[in-house]
Design a protein around this motif. Structure first.
Motif, PDB file in Angstrom:
ATOM      1  N   GLN A  98       0.823  -1.214   0.000  1.00 26.46           N
ATOM      2  CA  GLN A  98       0.000   0.000   0.000  1.00 26.46           C
ATOM      3  C   GLN A  98       0.859   1.266   0.000  1.00 26.46           C
ATOM      4  O   GLN A  98       0.447   2.308  -0.514  1.00 26.46           O
ATOM      5  CB  GLN A  98      -0.926   0.013   1.227  1.00 26.46           C
ATOM      6  N   GLN A  99       2.056   1.186   0.575  1.00 24.61           N
ATOM      7  CA  GLN A  99       2.920   2.356   0.686  1.00 24.61           C
ATOM      8  C   GLN A  99       3.355   2.895  -0.673  1.00 24.61           C
ATOM      9  O   GLN A  99       3.607   4.092  -0.813  1.00 24.61           O
ATOM     10  CB  GLN A  99       4.153   2.005   1.531  1.00 24.61           C
ATOM     11  N   ILE A 100       3.441   2.030  -1.681  1.00 24.24           N
ATOM     12  CA  ILE A 100       3.866   2.485  -3.012  1.00 24.24           C
ATOM     13  C   ILE A 100       2.701   2.475  -3.993  1.00 24.24           C
ATOM     14  O   ILE A 100       2.892   2.653  -5.192  1.00 24.24           O
ATOM     15  CB  ILE A 100       5.015   1.611  -3.549  1.00 24.24           C
ATOM     16  N   GLY A 101       1.484   2.242  -3.482  1.00 21.94           N
ATOM     17  CA  GLY A 101       0.313   2.271  -4.338  1.00 21.94           C
ATOM     18  C   GLY A 101       0.034   0.998  -5.094  1.00 21.94           C
ATOM     19  O   GLY A 101      -0.681   1.019  -6.111  1.00 21.94           O
ATOM     20  N   ARG A 102       0.551  -0.135  -4.621  1.00 25.25           N
ATOM     21  CA  ARG A 102       0.258  -1.408  -5.297  1.00 25.25           C
ATOM     22  C   ARG A 102      -1.233  -1.695  -5.149  1.00 25.25           C
ATOM     23  O   ARG A 102      -1.776  -1.667  -4.043  1.00 25.25           O
ATOM     24  CB  ARG A 102       1.070  -2.535  -4.687  1.00 25.25           C
ATOM     25  N   PRO A 103      -1.945  -1.952  -6.251  1.00 27.10           N
ATOM     26  CA  PRO A 103      -3.395  -2.199  -6.167  1.00 27.10           C
ATOM     27  C   PRO A 103      -3.699  -3.505  -5.423  1.00 27.10           C
ATOM     28  O   PRO A 103      -2.871  -4.414  -5.355  1.00 27.10           O
ATOM     29  CB  PRO A 103      -3.837  -2.263  -7.625  1.00 27.10           C
ATOM     30  N   VAL A 119       6.476 -10.691  -6.256  1.00 29.84           N
ATOM     31  CA  VAL A 119       6.794  -9.885  -5.080  1.00 29.84           C
ATOM     32  C   VAL A 119       8.131  -9.175  -5.238  1.00 29.84           C
ATOM     33  O   VAL A 119       9.040  -9.648  -5.940  1.00 29.84           O
ATOM     34  CB  VAL A 119       6.818 -10.755  -3.801  1.00 29.84           C
ATOM     35  N   ARG A 120       8.233  -8.016  -4.594  1.00 31.77           N
ATOM     36  CA  ARG A 120       9.466  -7.237  -4.568  1.00 31.77           C
ATOM     37  C   ARG A 120       9.843  -6.962  -3.119  1.00 31.77           C
ATOM     38  O   ARG A 120       9.116  -7.342  -2.200  1.00 31.77           O
ATOM     39  CB  ARG A 120       9.274  -5.926  -5.343  1.00 31.77           C
ATOM     40  N   ASP A 121      10.940  -6.270  -2.930  1.00 33.15           N
ATOM     41  CA  ASP A 121      11.391  -5.990  -1.567  1.00 33.15           C
ATOM     42  C   ASP A 121      10.331  -5.234  -0.763  1.00 33.15           C
ATOM     43  O   ASP A 121      10.200  -5.432   0.453  1.00 33.15           O
ATOM     44  CB  ASP A 121      12.688  -5.177  -1.603  1.00 33.15           C
ATOM     45  N   VAL A 122       9.573  -4.352  -1.420  1.00 38.35           N
ATOM     46  CA  VAL A 122       8.572  -3.547  -0.709  1.00 38.35           C
ATOM     47  C   VAL A 122       7.401  -4.390  -0.230  1.00 38.35           C
ATOM     48  O   VAL A 122       6.592  -3.924   0.575  1.00 38.35           O
ATOM     49  CB  VAL A 122       8.053  -2.411  -1.608  1.00 38.35           C
TER      50      VAL A 122
END
Length: 389
Positions: A320-325, A353-356
């Motif tokens: 959510q912090q980077i706006g992932r839907p 998945v990524r580090d975030v």
């Protein structure tokens, strides 16, 4: 010989008389030394201190810690005409137009009155606190004043006071009105929600305990059976539906009759809502607690409950912090092959998945009874490079 014996006896008597005279004079002297007009104080026995520092002698006064007196029993009395008093029971009846005067023993006390009197203060109600009791007076009474009157003793520490609910005394007061069998209401229709397994009250409040009250359905126009188990009637409350079901819904009203007078109450629109017994108890599980960058993640959240009860899912996730839907899949399925329970399920999908995406995933489930949350933690590690042959 006889003469000598007489002289001996006379001498003995004379000596005794002199001794008695001396004793009498000494007593007079002692009385003259005392203060005139006052009685001599009796001498008090002196206490002798013991040499050791042990307990005091039994003759000394023992210092006892004062125990607080038990609170006086709260009582409620009705003041009748000509200064007569009557201890009230659960209910009393006062003719409309007469004055209601109640006294409650205690200092201080606080009163609870029907909502109608709290909202419409027209000066008819007067409450006074006296030295040992509180007094409630209601003048120009009407059938609308029918209801419960409560006296709450107050427990005070300095200026901070609170009600002692466990010592409260109550009385339900009827004000029989020859023209109004029901307590007046400003609403023609009143909407009441029927909740599963929650007792529901239809407040058909009468002004006289002598009135006969029945329950009726508007459509189809029939009288509703009151068996005392599924539906019961209390003259102080009205009708109670103890375990509401969908077939109880609809428009209902009450009919009261007393003598030649027969009247209908406000209409009650009953709407049935399937309420769950408890709030959800969710369980959360991730497809893996540790993933490499680029792999897909699924986080499942499920709860088991009664059939037909809607459950709402909400998610909190690191992306959510980077706006992932948010991508979810939701489903409902019966449990154990029967219809007694159902499982509601929501699956959060995170592709590549990524580090975030590393962190805590929280699922919150909510129904009409409340909400509950569960969390799980997912770790994201770097993707391993394939070894060269």
């Amino acid at each position: 010989m006889m003469a000598s014996k007489r002289r001996l006896v006379l001498s003995t008597l004379l000596i005794c008389a002199i001794i008695f005279e001396l004793a009498y004079c000494q007593r007079d002297a002692r009385e003259q030394r005392t203060t005139p007009g006052r009685k001599p104080k009796p001498s008090k026995p002196k206490l002798v201190k013991s040499a050791n520092k042990g307990p005091r002698a039994a003759t000394a006064k023992a210092k006892t810690k004062a125990t607080p007196a038990a609170p006086a029993q709260t009582s409620l009395t009705q003041v009748l005409k000509k200064g007569k008093f009557k201890k009230v029971g659960e209910t009393i009846s006062v003719l409309t137009g007469d004055t209601l005067e109640l006294r409650c023993r205690g200092k201080p006390v606080q009163w609870g009155v029907p909502p109608y009197l709290e909202e419409d203060d027209d000066g008819r109600l007067k409450i006074v606190q006296h030295e040992r009791y509180g007094r409630l007076t209601l003048v120009n009474t009407t059938g609308a004043d029918t209801g419960e009157y409560t006296c709450y003793p107050m427990y005070c520490e300095d200026t901070d006071c609170r009600k002692e609910y466990d010592r409260a005394v109550k009385v339900f007061v009827f004000f029989p009105d020859p023209r109004e069998l029901f307590v007046p209401s400003s609403e023609y229709y009143e909407v009441i929600q029927l909740r599963t397994n929650w007792p529901t009250v239809l407040p058909c409040q009468v002004t006289s305990p002598e009135a006969k009250v029945t329950l009726h359905r508007e459509f189809p126009p029939v009288e509703v059976e009151v068996d005392g188990t599924e539906i019961s009637f209390n003259v102080k409350k009205g009708f109670t539906i103890h375990r509401p079901r969908p077939y109880h819904a609809g428009a209902l009203f009450c009919v009261a009759s007393l003598g030649n007078l027969r009247q209908s109450s406000t209409k009650y629109m009953l709407i049935y809502v399937h309420y769950p017994m408890t709030r959800p108890a969710p369980v959360i599980q991730a497809s893996s607690s540790s993933l490499a960058v680029g792999e897909n993640l699924q986080v499942s959240c499920s709860t088991v409950g009664e059939p037909g009860v809607a459950v709402e899912f909400t998610w909190e996730y690191p992306g959510q912090q980077i706006g992932r839907p948010l991508y979810t899949q939701e489903s409902i399925s019966p449990v154990g092959g029967g219809a007694s329970q159902q499982q509601a399920r929501s699956v959060l999908l995170v592709d590549e998945v990524r580090d975030v995406d590393q962190g805590t995933y929280t699922c919150t489930t909510q129904n009409l009874q409340g909400a509950a949350s569960v969390s799980t933690t997912v770790k994201v590690v770097p993707k391993t490079k394939p070894r060269k042959p």
